[in-house]
Motif scaffolding. Structure first.
Motif, PDB file in Angstrom:
ATOM      1  N   GLN A 194     -16.563   4.000   3.278  1.00 22.41           N
ATOM      2  CA  GLN A 194     -16.901   3.494   2.125  1.00 22.41           C
ATOM      3  C   GLN A 194     -18.125   2.890   1.860  1.00 22.41           C
ATOM      4  OE1 GLN A 194     -13.508   0.397   1.778  1.00 22.41           O
ATOM      5  NE2 GLN A 194     -13.791   0.306  -0.598  1.00 22.41           N
ATOM      6  N   THR A 324      -8.092  -0.847  -8.488  1.00 22.34           N
ATOM      7  CA  THR A 324      -9.245  -1.424  -7.941  1.00 22.34           C
ATOM      8  C   THR A 324      -9.867  -0.254  -6.904  1.00 22.34           C
ATOM      9  OG1 THR A 324      -8.093  -2.055  -5.887  1.00 22.34           O
ATOM     10  CG2 THR A 324      -8.245  -3.795  -7.597  1.00 22.34           C
ATOM     11  N   ASN A 326     -10.837  -0.344  -4.119  1.00 19.05           N
ATOM     12  CA  ASN A 326     -10.144  -0.323  -2.664  1.00 19.05           C
ATOM     13  C   ASN A 326      -9.065   0.261  -2.582  1.00 19.05           C
ATOM     14  OD1 ASN A 326     -12.309  -1.983  -1.745  1.00 19.05           O
ATOM     15  ND2 ASN A 326     -11.165  -3.972  -1.541  1.00 19.05           N
ATOM     16  N   LYS A 327      -8.308   0.134  -3.847  1.00 17.91           N
ATOM     17  CA  LYS A 327      -6.815   0.993  -3.759  1.00 17.91           C
ATOM     18  C   LYS A 327      -7.003   2.356  -3.865  1.00 17.91           C
ATOM     19  CE  LYS A 327      -3.776  -2.642  -5.316  1.00 17.91           C
ATOM     20  NZ  LYS A 327      -2.762  -2.670  -4.146  1.00 17.91           N
TER      21      LYS A 327
END
Length: 692
Positions: A194, A324, A326-327
């Motif tokens: 990430q 989002t 993150n998802k």
């Protein structure tokens, strides 16, 4: 359960009078007195074995149960390479020649043998992984080369792309017309995907993305197929949308995947704006051409965004079915678990090869013995059995666990069930980590067990060890992956107390909060009879009790430290505890699958042999962590001693059928290749190799 059940207070398998120290000493003395003379003693058999029946193993029946429906495909691959000596990897080979040979091996598999790995992966993942194991038997570099081309480069098209990408790329990846690579890892970022720094900035004027490496830390590193053979790369980069952030600033939409051509399809010349350098000679896997990539304003069409989870329209508007960053990131990585499944699967194959060589040599090599009597096999020594027999049992345990993992993965690909996907993500993380770490340690033990002959390159331990070593690092560092398992366990633990549901894979946690966490039963803690210790219910209860205690205690520790250290600090303070928890949980899953495989075996004699091997796997693991069980009074001192003695006895029993157990792996001599690991004439082939 062993901790709370109302079983009889008597000790199964022994008389009540045996509970006194004097009676136990008399019993042990009587066993020594009953030891027969003659051949049994020359094999250094434990005295307790005299009164017990020796099991007989049928290697063919074991192999038939083990091999499953994919053995025909594996046999086809083995036979193809055996018939082509020019495709077999020699013991000594320069890096450049090894890379060229590895590509020819892969091309021959596809173009001459007619195996289409990407089609297999899409239609029947289990068959694809069986092919991966088979080509790894020829050369682990070839397995990784195939994995890069099909699991990673091809898999990114299948799993992250949409119909337009599959129509354009699928067939040409499958037939090797489009060799490619998977550019995720950067010089400064590996596991922390990430935080990757490579950017893909949308240019709405030209309807293109501009791929850039903003600094040297963002150079894509260790990219398989990049140094020589790749024509495309799936590049993971931060999607930047100009003027769409707050105050007209660029908007960072998180990590996305992009198809980037890196070489001309006709001339194979590196394309403008792309710099490719060779990562150089490695300690293993030198048939794989790992390279480093830097991008300088490389333009690609907007359609080259792999847009399954997020898309950019012609006007620059971003859309996604997931709300989002993150998802979207979780969904993207969740679709790439096939690489971890493949590594866990292949690592079991490597372990089988190493154990086969070590066991066959230990049966062949004779050394020392009673005075004025013939020398005995090295495997007749208890110390050697202690090294190799639990390892052989583990290879069987892992074999059945990997089958379970592949079944779950195949089901996930068919159903796209979100809960199942989450389970497979964590299960693949745990099994990949646990199995590859165990195999890496085991190869070194196997080398040591073969003495000086294990040091000869032709006997393969050095090559296996060096080629396999990186399995612990790529597709997720093992320590990081175990933390994902621990994190998921804590999530399930929290959901239990909030009245939520618990996923199917971790279903035993439903009982663990009450049954397994209750005070250990002082009666069952003392049971030491063989029938009780070999009861799968006791074994599985013991594994799950340990996991539940670890889970409960680490949750309490985290809650305590969070007050002063915060979330990250608390996690780091408890990190070793968390890793132990994750390993304990994975061991529980492996044992459960092994027990199920034993129960499902239709042939009684084969089932009896598998039960013996399963018991050794379970009790050896319990003994290895006996301190934990003693600390919480789950196992009394007399029971701990009985477990230790039984592990030694079971190791001896497994030694008696060790030849059949390794033969049941059904690995051709051309795949084993080590002269000391052949089924016959080992020394003859070994001496011929050096010129006699």
């Amino acid at each position: 359960m062993a901790t709370t059940s109302s079983r009889s207070n008597s000790n199964p398998g022994s008389d009540d009078d045996d509970s006194t120290p004097a009676m136990r000493r008399l019993r042990r003395l009587s066993l020594h007195l009953l030891q027969p003379e003659g051949p049994a003693s020359s094999h250094l058999a434990p005295a307790a074995c005299a009164a017990r029946r020796r099991l007989e193993a049928d290697a063919a029946a074991l192999a038939a149960y083990m091999r499953g429906r994919h053995r025909a495909m594996q046999a086809r691959v083995y036979e193809f390479y055996v018939a082509r000596p020019e495709l077999q990897t020699p013991v000594e080979l320069p890096t450049a020649a090894h890379r060229e040979l590895c590509f020819r091996q892969m091309a021959a598999l596809v173009r001459d043998a007619g195996v289409r790995p990407l089609s297999l992966m899409a239609a029947d993942p289990a068959e694809y992984f069986a092919v991966m194991e088979a080509v790894g038997g020829l050369d682990i570099s070839l397995a990784i080369k195939v994995g890069v081309q099909y699991s990673l480069w091809g898999g990114s098209i299948i799993n992250l792309g949409t119909k337009k990408h599959k129509e354009k790329f699928f067939d040409k990846i499958d037939n090797l017309e489009y060799p490619g690579c998977f550019a995720m890892t950067e010089l400064h970022h590996g596991s922390n995907v990430q935080a990757l720094q490579t950017t893909a900035t949308f240019d709405p004027v030209n309807d293109e993305f501009i791929i850039d490496t903003p600094n040297d830390g963002a150079i894509k590193w260790w990219i398989g197929n990049a140094a020589l053979h790749g024509k495309f790369a799936t590049v993971f980069a931060r999607l930047i949308l100009p003027l769409q952030g707050k105050g007209g600033e660029p908007a960072d939409m998180g990590i996305h995947a992009f198809i980037v051509p890196i070489r001309d399809l006709e001339t194979h010349v590196v394309l403008p704006g792309i710099e490719i350098n060779d990562c150089g000679h490695k300690i293993g896997l030198n048939g794989v051409d790992n390279g480093a990539l830097r991008f300088r304003s490389v333009r690609i069409p907007r359609d080259n965004l792999l847009n399954r989870f997020g898309d950019v329209a012609r006007d620059g508007k971003y859309t996604s079915s997931l709300p989002t960053i993150n998802k979207r990131f979780a969904a993207t990585l969740g679709e790439l678990v096939g690489g971890r499944v493949g590594l866990a699967y292949s690592s079991v194959g490597v372990l089988k090869v190493a154990v086969t060589i070590a066991v066959r040599y230990a049966l062949l090599r004779q050394q020392f013995g009673p005075p004025k009597q013939p020398e005995i096999s090295v495997l007749d020594y208890q110390s050697h059995q202690h090294k190799l027999m639990p390892m052989l049992a583990s290879a069987y345990a892992f074999h059945f666990a990997r089958g379970y993992l592949v079944d779950k993965y195949s089901e996930m690909k068919k159903t796209n069930d979100e809960d199942l996907s989450a389970d497979v993500h964590v299960l693949s993380s745990g099994l990949k980590s646990y199995i590859t770490s165990y195999t890496a340690k085991s190869i070194s033990i196997c080398r040591e067990s073969c003495g000086g002959h294990g040091y000869a390159a032709v006997n393969r331990f050095g090559g296996l060890r060096n080629d396999h070593d990186i399995f612990q690092t790529f597709e997720g560092d093992n320590t990081v992956l175990l933390q994902q398992v621990a994190g998921d366990l804590l999530k399930q633990y929290q959901q239990k107390f909030k009245g939520g549901t618990i996923s199917v894979t971790w279903s035993y946690l439903r009982e663990s909060m009450s049954t397994y966490l209750s005070q250990p039963n002082p009666v069952t803690a003392r049971w030491e009879g063989e029938d009780h210790l070999r009861d799968p219910n006791f074994q599985l209860d013991a594994f799950r009790y340990r996991t539940s205690r670890l889970l409960h205690s680490v949750a309490a520790r985290l809650q305590k430290h969070m007050k002063t250290l915060g979330g990250f600090g608390a996690w780091n303070r408890c990190l070793n505890h968390l890793l132990t928890l994750a390993e304990s949980h994975i061991e529980s899953i492996i044992l459960a699958r092994f027990i199920e495989a034993v129960k499902s075996c239709p042939d009684e004699k084969t089932r009896e042999v598998l039960k013996l091997v399963c018991d050794l796997y379970a009790l050896d693991r319990i003994w290895n962590d006996i301190g934990t069980y003693r600390n919480v009074d789950y196992v009394a001192p007399n029971k701990a001693k009985a477990i230790h003695k039984l592990v030694d006895y079971l190791s001896y029993q497994v030694r008696l059928v060790a030849r059949e157990l390794v033969d049941a792996f059904d690995l051709p001599d051309q795949i084993i290749r080590a002269p000391i690991g052949m089924q016959s004439e080992a020394y003859a082939q070994y001496t011929q190799f050096v010129g006699f």
